[in-house]
Design an enzyme around this catalytic site. Structure first.
Site, PDB file in Angstrom:
ATOM      1  N   ASN A  41       9.561  13.076  22.415  1.00  0.00           N
ATOM      2  CA  ASN A  41      10.768  12.396  22.998  1.00  0.00           C
ATOM      3  C   ASN A  41      11.536  11.562  22.083  1.00  0.00           C
ATOM      4  OD1 ASN A  41       8.341  10.979  23.259  1.00  0.00           O
ATOM      5  ND2 ASN A  41       8.587  10.503  25.480  1.00  0.00           N
ATOM      6  N   CYS A  42      10.835  11.193  20.828  1.00  0.00           N
ATOM      7  CA  CYS A  42      11.206  10.274  19.913  1.00  0.00           C
ATOM      8  C   CYS A  42      12.315  11.307  19.195  1.00  0.00           C
ATOM      9  CB  CYS A  42      10.407   9.779  19.095  1.00  0.00           C
ATOM     10  SG  CYS A  42       9.040   9.020  19.568  1.00  0.00           S
ATOM     11  N   THR A 272      -8.438  -0.659  33.656  1.00  0.00           N
ATOM     12  CA  THR A 272      -7.728  -1.468  34.575  1.00  0.00           C
ATOM     13  C   THR A 272      -8.800  -2.166  35.190  1.00  0.00           C
ATOM     14  OG1 THR A 272      -8.167   0.322  36.071  1.00  0.00           O
ATOM     15  CG2 THR A 272      -6.232   0.627  34.771  1.00  0.00           C
ATOM     16  N   PRO A 275     -13.099  -0.165  37.064  1.00  0.00           N
ATOM     17  CA  PRO A 275     -13.907   0.320  35.947  1.00  0.00           C
ATOM     18  C   PRO A 275     -13.717   1.850  35.607  1.00  0.00           C
ATOM     19  CG  PRO A 275     -15.425  -0.452  37.588  1.00  0.00           C
ATOM     20  CD  PRO A 275     -13.934  -0.662  38.099  1.00  0.00           C
ATOM     21  N   ILE A 277     -11.058   3.543  35.694  1.00  0.00           N
ATOM     22  CA  ILE A 277      -9.608   4.122  35.566  1.00  0.00           C
ATOM     23  C   ILE A 277      -9.196   3.322  34.272  1.00  0.00           C
ATOM     24  CG2 ILE A 277      -7.470   4.083  36.594  1.00  0.00           C
ATOM     25  CD1 ILE A 277      -8.529   4.017  39.364  1.00  0.00           C
ATOM     26  N   TYR A 278      -8.489   3.876  33.723  1.00  0.00           N
ATOM     27  CA  TYR A 278      -8.134   3.390  32.219  1.00  0.00           C
ATOM     28  C   TYR A 278      -6.514   3.869  32.288  1.00  0.00           C
ATOM     29  CZ  TYR A 278     -12.614   2.996  30.428  1.00  0.00           C
ATOM     30  OH  TYR A 278     -14.164   2.847  30.328  1.00  0.00           O
ATOM     31  N   ALA A 279      -5.677   3.102  31.646  1.00  0.00           N
ATOM     32  CA  ALA A 279      -4.370   3.369  31.683  1.00  0.00           C
ATOM     33  C   ALA A 279      -3.661   2.944  30.247  1.00  0.00           C
ATOM     34  CB  ALA A 279      -3.501   2.346  32.685  1.00  0.00           C
ATOM     35  N   GLY A 281      -0.157   3.407  27.213  1.00  0.00           N
ATOM     36  CA  GLY A 281       1.410   3.862  26.923  1.00  0.00           C
ATOM     37  C   GLY A 281       2.337   2.806  27.659  1.00  0.00           C
ATOM     38  N   ASP A 282       3.239   3.601  27.929  1.00  0.00           N
ATOM     39  CA  ASP A 282       4.758   2.533  28.431  1.00  0.00           C
ATOM     40  C   ASP A 282       4.349   1.922  29.685  1.00  0.00           C
ATOM     41  OD1 ASP A 282       5.547   3.332  26.160  1.00  0.00           O
ATOM     42  OD2 ASP A 282       7.322   4.501  27.172  1.00  0.00           O
TER      43      ASP A 282
END
Ligand code: FAD
Length: 570
Positions: A41-42, A272, A275, A277-279, A281-282
């Site tokens: 996208n950049c 997050t 325990p 679930i991770y997140a 990026g934007d």
């Protein structure tokens, strides 16, 4: 281990590939609602401008590659509609519209951020475009090629807005930019952003600052933009670049802890409040490396690093995210603007004691062809000397200086370390005293009392009877423009004309030249003769950054604006 990833571009694709490298056994499923994964996208603005000629170059990795090389189950056109934490499943609507649930052991959310669409009347017009995805890019190219657009208005003077200004202009369009703040490029300080605005205007781009859009009106093939100032502008299309908003809705609905502007709260392992679930990026709220405060940084570099931390943690490698510095860079026509760390606006709001220097050295040895001056501003803790931030703008060599200072910030180095950094040098590449060293020298000279510094923006707060301004440039330079009230004694004449300064022995003599080099010499002479002297950091060049209207006049700005508004649409 069954790892499910939502979002297949920067953070999501990086997570999937890293996961496979760490585990041959894991089952990895990647859901992406769009048609592409891992696209650049950049690179989209440069494809619009035609610099990247082949759009397939934007597809960094294809679903086929992910399936074959990494054995990742890539599911395109698959929208994750909910996360069911109790059952540890996600609900998905597949390409055929059918809904199903998929279970996970661990889940990574990398849903990104979407272009902000402020609630302005008429904003749903099809002529109001934004840029995040390849289909978005295609719509812009179609507006230019098939609809023969000639004139476009970019709303928002941040990174994406200005990249698009340059690339639309490159395609032959008449372009202008509207910005609601009093400067373009908000990560930069106001006086640094003045250089960027100047470059836009030198390239015949009309810029409106402190301006807002009141309404859009579809004119059938075009759009009429009504500004708060009362002016209306007719253009073929509008490119909306008013920032991005984290796509945290899925996470929010599932009850995960949420942060700034609907972002997802994570710890330094990208975990997050659940325990499993991770997140990354934007979509996530991050913390600043310099002071630990929470912020949003929608940049590809942090997204990639966060993905690595999340996946490492899931597969048992102890890694922590260090926080963000916001190191970023943008080309605007003939100049590059880059920054890292905290800016002065933020430092002021944090009420931190800070020092700053402005220097204008050349990218490489002045005698070697292609030497250009840059403007480098470095901010540091006034008590400890620890470097906190830097901004650099100029035609060449900008990335190198900001990247060096970015590492210095990560290593918690001081201005003394900058002055002592041993950086590579040969005439085509740098100088024996690199701009980074140079900034360090100036700051250290101030700290050590060798030559105290002062700043143009500090003069307004001072009693005018306490100081005089001394311009140490040649009389020709002085006559070409100078700070109001400044006395002119060229540096080479100063020893012979000390008597002219005798009446000011009880005042501080604030000295400037073009950039701060000659005034430093003059200041040393005056100090040795018992005067109280301080060098105004950055000299007249920096004065013009603080007072652009005084130095360049307002006529050109108005002419560009009038011309943009007045040109009839073809
Ligand atoms: P994204 O890359 O946006 O990926 C998120 C993906 O998740 C999207 O494809 C979306 O379709 C998918 N998704 C969202 N919700 C769902 C759902 N419910 N189900 C399934 N899929 C879903 N950064 C830089 O550092 N330097 C630059 O020069 C730069 N230039 C940029 C230029 C443009 C035009 C744009 C738009 C961004 C630019 N960026 C740049 C920012 C950078 O691209 C982002 O920081 C980075 O892509 C963020 O990665 P991400 O994985 O968080 O989100």
């Amino acid at each position: 281990m069954k790892l499910v990833i939502i979002g297949g571009v920067a953070g999501g694709a990086a997570s999937a590939a890293r996961a496979r490298r760490l585990s041959e056994d894991a089952e990895i499923i990647l859901f992406e609602r769009g048609e592409y994964i891992s696209f650049a996208n950049c690179g989209l603005p440069y494809c619009v401008g035609g610099e990247i000629k082949n759009r397939s170059m934007l597809l960094v990795a294809t679903p086929q590659l992910f399936r074959q090389r990494f054995r990742i189950d890539v599911r395109l056109k698959s929208l994750v509609t909910s996360i069911n934490r109790e059952r540890k499943t996600v609900s998905v609507t597949g390409p055929d519209g059918g809904a199903y649930e998929e279970s996970y052991d661990k889940l990574i959310i990398s849903t990104g951020a979407e272009p902000a669409r402020p609630p302005i009347p008429g904003i749903d017009s099809p002529q109001i475009l934004s840029l995040r995805t390849i289909p978005d890019m295609d719509r812009i190219i179609e507006a230019i090629e098939k609809k023969n657009a000639r004139k476009a208005l970019v709303i928002g003077g941040g990174f994406i807005g200005l990249e698009m200004v340059e690339n639309l202009k490159r395609r032959g369009l008449e372009v202008a930019v509207i910005e609601m703040l009093d400067q373009v490029m908000p990560p930069f300080d106001h006086e640094m952003a003045a250089l960027i605005r100047n470059e836009l205007e030198n390239n015949n781009i009309a810029v409106w600052l402190n301006e807002r859009v009141n309404a859009f009106e579809d004119t059938g093939g075009g759009v009429r933009v009504a500004l708060q100032s009362g002016r209306t502008i007719d253009v073929d299309f509008v490119l909306l670049a008013t920032g991005v908003v984290p796509e945290g809705e899925l996470a929010g609905k599932s009850g995960l802890r949420m942060g700034i502007r609907g972002s997802i709260v994570v710890d330094d392992r990208m975990k997050t409040s659940d325990p499993d679930i991770y997140a990354v990026g934007d979509a996530v709220q991050v913390f600043r490396f310099a002071d630990g405060s929470s912020t949003l940084i929608p940049l590809a570099g942090p997204a990639a690093k966060e993905a690595r931390v999340a996946v490492n943690t899931i597969f048992g490698i102890d890694t922590r995210f260090r926080g963000v510095q916001g190191s970023s860079i943008c080309r605007v026509f003939g100049i590059t603007a880059a920054c890292t760390g905290l800016n002065e606006k933020t430092l002021r709001s944090l009420a931190q004691p800070y020092g700053k220097v402005y220097v204008h050295p050349a990218n490489h040895a002045g005698y070697y062809p292609g030497a250009y001056q840059m403007t480098l501003k470095v901010l540091y803790n006034k008590n400890t000397g620890v470097v906190l931030g830097a901004q650099c703008i100029g035609p060449d060599g900008i990335d190198k200086r900001i990247d060096v200072i970015s590492m210095a910030i990560q290593a918690k180095m001081t201005i003394r370390d900058l002055s002592e950094a041993e950086l590579c040098y040969a005439p085509p590449f740098g100088s024996s005293k690199d701009p980074v060293n140079f900034a360090g020298y100036v700051a250290v000279n101030d700290e050590d009392g060798v030559m105290p510094l002062t700043h143009w923006d500090q003069l307004d707060e001072r009693n005018p009877d306490d100081f005089i301004l001394l311009d140490t440039r040649t009389s020709m330079e002085y006559n070409g423009g100078h700070a109001p009230g400044a006395v002119n004694i060229p540096v080479d004449a100063i020893r012979n004309r000390l008597d002219e300064l005798e009446p000011y022995r009880d005042r501080e003599i604030l000295i400037y030249c073009a950039t701060g080099v000659r005034s430093h010499v003059a200041g040393c002479i005056l100090k040795h003769h018992g005067f109280r002297a301080a060098n105004i950091s950055g000299g007249y060049r920096t004065y013009c950054q603080f007072h652009p209207k005084a130095c360049t006049g307002e006529t050109k700005i108005q002419e560009l604006q009038e011309s943009f508004c007045g040109t009839p649409r073809q």
